[in-house]
Design a protein around this motif. Structure first.
Motif, PDB file in Angstrom:
ATOM      1  N   ASP A 302      24.988  96.162  10.180  1.00  0.00           N
ATOM      2  CA  ASP A 302      25.073  95.321  11.376  1.00  0.00           C
ATOM      3  C   ASP A 302      24.446  93.954  11.126  1.00  0.00           C
ATOM      4  O   ASP A 302      25.001  92.913  11.500  1.00  0.00           O
ATOM      5  CB  ASP A 302      24.363  95.996  12.553  1.00  0.00           C
ATOM      6  N   ARG A 303      23.267  93.961  10.502  1.00  0.00           N
ATOM      7  CA  ARG A 303      22.551  92.705  10.250  1.00  0.00           C
ATOM      8  C   ARG A 303      23.331  91.808   9.304  1.00  0.00           C
ATOM      9  O   ARG A 303      23.473  90.586   9.544  1.00  0.00           O
ATOM     10  CB  ARG A 303      21.172  93.020   9.661  1.00  0.00           C
ATOM     11  N   VAL A 304      23.851  92.382   8.223  1.00  0.00           N
ATOM     12  CA  VAL A 304      24.568  91.581   7.235  1.00  0.00           C
ATOM     13  C   VAL A 304      25.848  91.000   7.827  1.00  0.00           C
ATOM     14  O   VAL A 304      26.203  89.849   7.559  1.00  0.00           O
ATOM     15  CB  VAL A 304      24.867  92.429   5.982  1.00  0.00           C
ATOM     16  N   MET A 305      26.537  91.763   8.667  1.00  0.00           N
ATOM     17  CA  MET A 305      27.760  91.243   9.266  1.00  0.00           C
ATOM     18  C   MET A 305      27.459  90.101  10.231  1.00  0.00           C
ATOM     19  O   MET A 305      28.282  89.194  10.410  1.00  0.00           O
ATOM     20  CB  MET A 305      28.511  92.370   9.974  1.00  0.00           C
ATOM     21  N   ARG A 306      26.275  90.107  10.849  1.00  0.00           N
ATOM     22  CA  ARG A 306      25.898  89.009  11.744  1.00  0.00           C
ATOM     23  C   ARG A 306      25.660  87.713  10.966  1.00  0.00           C
ATOM     24  O   ARG A 306      25.905  86.621  11.478  1.00  0.00           O
ATOM     25  CB  ARG A 306      24.641  89.363  12.526  1.00  0.00           C
ATOM     26  N   ILE A 307      25.150  87.823   9.734  1.00  0.00           N
ATOM     27  CA  ILE A 307      24.844  86.612   8.952  1.00  0.00           C
ATOM     28  C   ILE A 307      25.888  86.370   7.866  1.00  0.00           C
ATOM     29  O   ILE A 307      25.693  85.529   6.988  1.00  0.00           O
ATOM     30  CB  ILE A 307      23.437  86.698   8.314  1.00  0.00           C
ATOM     31  N   GLN A 316      30.171  87.238   0.322  1.00  0.00           N
ATOM     32  CA  GLN A 316      31.008  87.590   1.462  1.00  0.00           C
ATOM     33  C   GLN A 316      32.144  88.512   1.032  1.00  0.00           C
ATOM     34  O   GLN A 316      32.426  89.541   1.682  1.00  0.00           O
ATOM     35  CB  GLN A 316      31.595  86.325   2.091  1.00  0.00           C
ATOM     36  N   GLU A 317      32.801  88.142  -0.044  1.00  0.00           N
ATOM     37  CA  GLU A 317      33.932  88.940  -0.518  1.00  0.00           C
ATOM     38  C   GLU A 317      33.488  90.351  -0.878  1.00  0.00           C
ATOM     39  O   GLU A 317      34.168  91.333  -0.552  1.00  0.00           O
ATOM     40  CB  GLU A 317      34.579  88.252  -1.728  1.00  0.00           C
ATOM     41  N   GLY A 318      32.338  90.460  -1.564  1.00  0.00           N
ATOM     42  CA  GLY A 318      31.846  91.773  -1.950  1.00  0.00           C
ATOM     43  C   GLY A 318      31.509  92.633  -0.742  1.00  0.00           C
ATOM     44  O   GLY A 318      31.772  93.843  -0.732  1.00  0.00           O
ATOM     45  N   ILE A 319      30.925  92.027   0.283  1.00  0.00           N
ATOM     46  CA  ILE A 319      30.587  92.770   1.500  1.00  0.00           C
ATOM     47  C   ILE A 319      31.849  93.236   2.214  1.00  0.00           C
ATOM     48  O   ILE A 319      31.953  94.395   2.634  1.00  0.00           O
ATOM     49  CB  ILE A 319      29.717  91.896   2.424  1.00  0.00           C
ATOM     50  N   ILE A 320      32.843  92.351   2.337  1.00  0.00           N
ATOM     51  CA  ILE A 320      34.091  92.714   3.010  1.00  0.00           C
ATOM     52  C   ILE A 320      34.793  93.845   2.267  1.00  0.00           C
ATOM     53  O   ILE A 320      35.303  94.795   2.869  1.00  0.00           O
ATOM     54  CB  ILE A 320      35.017  91.482   3.128  1.00  0.00           C
ATOM     55  N   GLU A 321      34.811  93.768   0.940  1.00  0.00           N
ATOM     56  CA  GLU A 321      35.477  94.802   0.151  1.00  0.00           C
ATOM     57  C   GLU A 321      34.819  96.166   0.311  1.00  0.00           C
ATOM     58  O   GLU A 321      35.470  97.201   0.161  1.00  0.00           O
ATOM     59  CB  GLU A 321      35.484  94.406  -1.334  1.00  0.00           C
ATOM     60  N   SER A 322      33.509  96.190   0.608  1.00  0.00           N
ATOM     61  CA  SER A 322      32.798  97.452   0.732  1.00  0.00           C
ATOM     62  C   SER A 322      33.037  98.141   2.070  1.00  0.00           C
ATOM     63  O   SER A 322      32.678  99.308   2.241  1.00  0.00           O
ATOM     64  CB  SER A 322      31.284  97.230   0.555  1.00  0.00           C
ATOM     65  N   LEU A 323      33.651  97.442   3.023  1.00  0.00           N
ATOM     66  CA  LEU A 323      33.866  98.007   4.353  1.00  0.00           C
ATOM     67  C   LEU A 323      35.042  98.982   4.360  1.00  0.00           C
ATOM     68  O   LEU A 323      36.088  98.714   3.762  1.00  0.00           O
ATOM     69  CB  LEU A 323      34.120  96.903   5.375  1.00  0.00           C
ATOM     70  N   SER A 324      34.868 100.073   5.044  1.00  0.00           N
ATOM     71  CA  SER A 324      35.963 101.014   5.241  1.00  0.00           C
ATOM     72  C   SER A 324      36.910 100.454   6.298  1.00  0.00           C
ATOM     73  O   SER A 324      36.550  99.545   7.060  1.00  0.00           O
ATOM     74  CB  SER A 324      35.419 102.370   5.702  1.00  0.00           C
ATOM     75  N   PRO A 325      38.143 100.970   6.379  1.00  0.00           N
ATOM     76  CA  PRO A 325      39.059 100.498   7.433  1.00  0.00           C
ATOM     77  C   PRO A 325      38.467 100.634   8.833  1.00  0.00           C
ATOM     78  O   PRO A 325      38.652  99.748   9.677  1.00  0.00           O
ATOM     79  CB  PRO A 325      40.289 101.410   7.250  1.00  0.00           C
ATOM     80  N   GLU A 326      37.734 101.719   9.076  1.00  0.00           N
ATOM     81  CA  GLU A 326      37.109 101.908  10.381  1.00  0.00           C
ATOM     82  C   GLU A 326      36.061 100.827  10.645  1.00  0.00           C
ATOM     83  O   GLU A 326      35.960 100.297  11.761  1.00  0.00           O
ATOM     84  CB  GLU A 326      36.470 103.288  10.455  1.00  0.00           C
ATOM     85  N   TYR A 331      33.955  95.769  13.184  1.00  0.00           N
ATOM     86  CA  TYR A 331      33.385  94.425  13.088  1.00  0.00           C
ATOM     87  C   TYR A 331      34.426  93.326  13.331  1.00  0.00           C
ATOM     88  O   TYR A 331      34.103  92.140  13.269  1.00  0.00           O
ATOM     89  CB  TYR A 331      32.741  94.217  11.716  1.00  0.00           C
ATOM     90  N   GLY A 332      35.667  93.719  13.577  1.00  0.00           N
ATOM     91  CA  GLY A 332      36.693  92.725  13.848  1.00  0.00           C
ATOM     92  C   GLY A 332      37.083  91.919  12.641  1.00  0.00           C
ATOM     93  O   GLY A 332      37.356  90.712  12.744  1.00  0.00           O
ATOM     94  N   THR A 340      40.305  86.116   4.814  1.00  0.00           N
ATOM     95  CA  THR A 340      39.596  87.069   5.664  1.00  0.00           C
ATOM     96  C   THR A 340      38.991  86.340   6.854  1.00  0.00           C
ATOM     97  O   THR A 340      38.375  85.287   6.698  1.00  0.00           O
ATOM     98  CB  THR A 340      38.469  87.763   4.884  1.00  0.00           C
ATOM     99  N   SER A 341      39.170  86.900   8.029  1.00  0.00           N
ATOM    100  CA  SER A 341      38.551  86.334   9.222  1.00  0.00           C
ATOM    101  C   SER A 341      37.773  87.406   9.946  1.00  0.00           C
ATOM    102  O   SER A 341      38.080  88.592   9.839  1.00  0.00           O
ATOM    103  CB  SER A 341      39.605  85.728  10.156  1.00  0.00           C
ATOM    104  N   GLN A 342      36.768  86.975  10.672  1.00  0.00           N
ATOM    105  CA  GLN A 342      35.932  87.894  11.438  1.00  0.00           C
ATOM    106  C   GLN A 342      36.001  87.505  12.905  1.00  0.00           C
ATOM    107  O   GLN A 342      35.799  86.348  13.264  1.00  0.00           O
ATOM    108  CB  GLN A 342      34.484  87.824  10.953  1.00  0.00           C
TER     109      GLN A 342
END
Length: 381
Positions: A302-307, A316-326, A331-332, A340-342
């Motif tokens: 949650d914290r990392v997605m906020r910043i 950013q790319e590494g964090i996005i790639e680690s996210l599951s589809p859910e 996180y939108g 990639t957009s949030q």
């Protein structure tokens, strides 16, 4: 849950020798953080300063609202009860068996009955995989078992913060991986804040939520693991790859003449050592199946997605790639034609901040946010 540790402008020297200066970082509660750095950069001194065993020259180290740098001895004694410490060699009493070693803090600092002490000791020994070994002496067990016994002793007072100094010292790579798994399992079960000092690159790349590095008397950077693992800082890349080619030398820092001579040697074909291209962000280790989910990992996401929009593009790319589809839906996060957009609003409760870590204060994401944004600087914190 573990407690937050806020460090601001911390400086320590011995006489005229400065060990490190103006160190500023925050250990988020319940998360696992790792501090890297060449030998002699004062990583162990940093741990001792946090717990008040050494007195910094200036700065703050605030734990539960108490600054351990300036507080009274009485308050410092109370704050120390929040800590559990695993020393490099386990620091066990050689004349005591494992049971008595683990029971020692309870007998010294509490008024619990022997029946209650026995229950707690056996529980912690079981947590660290030492059930049935309580009668053995430290000299009768392996180095890995001594580390686990030291961890058991660090856990008996139910600490909120656990400091670990070089857990891989004296261990082979396989046992180091096992002890790393144990740290994550313990973190999942008690949700304590961990700070691990290590040289082990495999541990540093796969275990922590946050990574930092000390070099040349300063904190090079500290923040989410993806930032350091994708950094272009020469000292970071050299350390992660274990090569001679870079600013780190045998006596920590090279002068320009040495760097020039070595550059000529490497260009002539001399191998710089180390491994080839330790790059990218490996998957983070997870708790053993059957162990509870790590609360710190959930809060950290949650914290990392906020910043996220404040971090370097590669992180950013590494964090996005680690996210599951859910998680992407939660996180939108949407991907369109490689961009990639949030979108949407993120929950703000129970999210730890990183004041003074070097990253800009995040703002709430809007529908027009697009990643990656420009990032002007990825230098020292």
């Amino acid at each position: 849950m573990g407690v937050e540790v806020v460090i601001e402008g911390l400086t320590k020297s011995f006489g005229k020798q400065t060990i490190w200066r103006d160190v500023t970082l925050t250990l988020p509660p319940g998360e696992v953080s790792v501090m890297l750095g060449p030998s002699g950069t004062g990583k162990s001194v940093f741990l001792k300063s946090m717990i008040g065993l050494l007195k910094p020259d200036r700065g703050k180290c605030v734990i539960n609202g108490v600054d351990v740098v300036t507080c009274s001895e009485r308050k410092l004694y109370d704050v120390r009860k929040l800590f559990g410490v695993l020393f490099q060699d386990g620091a066990l009493f050689g004349s005591m068996n494992l049971y008595d070693n683990v029971a020692f803090p309870l007998r010294e600092h509490t008024k619990k009955s022997e029946t209650e002490i026995r229950r707690i000791v056996l529980e912690k020994l079981e947590m660290t995989g030492l059930s049935g070994a309580e009668k053995k002496l430290p000299g009768e067990i392996s180095g890995g078992m001594r580390k686990r016994a030291g961890l058991s002793r660090a856990l008996v007072l139910d600490p909120k913060i656990i400091l670990v100094d070089e857990p891989d010292s004296g261990l082979d790579p396989v046992r180091t991986t096992y002890i790393s798994q144990l740290f994550l399992d313990v973190n999942a079960q008690i949700d304590a804040t961990f700070l691990i000092v290590t040289h082990n690159i495999n541990l540093a790349r796969t275990v922590p939520d946050n990574l930092g590095m000390l070099f040349r008397k300063e904190l090079v950077m500290f923040g989410p693991r993806e930032v350091l693992l994708t950094s272009d800082e020469p000292v970071v890349k050299q350390f992660l790859n274990g090569r001679m080619d870079g600013p780190i030398g045998m006596s920590e820092e090279k002068d320009s003449a040495t760097m020039a001579a070595e550059k000529a040697m490497f260009e002539a074909g001399h191998h710089a050592g180390g491994v080839e291209d330790v790059t990218g962000i490996p998957e983070q280790m997870q708790p053993t199946p059957g162990v509870p989910e790590r609360g710190g990992a959930r809060r950290r996401k949650d914290r990392v997605m906020r910043i996220l929009h404040t971090l370097p593009p590669a992180a950013q790319e590494g964090i996005i790639e680690s996210l599951s589809p859910e998680e992407r839906r939660h996180y939108g996060v949407q991907t369109h034609h490689g961009l990639t957009s949030q979108r949407g609003q993120l929950p703000t409760e129970d999210v730890a901040a990183l004041p003074g870590s070097g990253w800009r204060e995040p703002r709430q994401a809007t529908d027009t946010d697009r990643l990656p944004p420009p990032y002007p600087q990825q230098g020292r914190s």
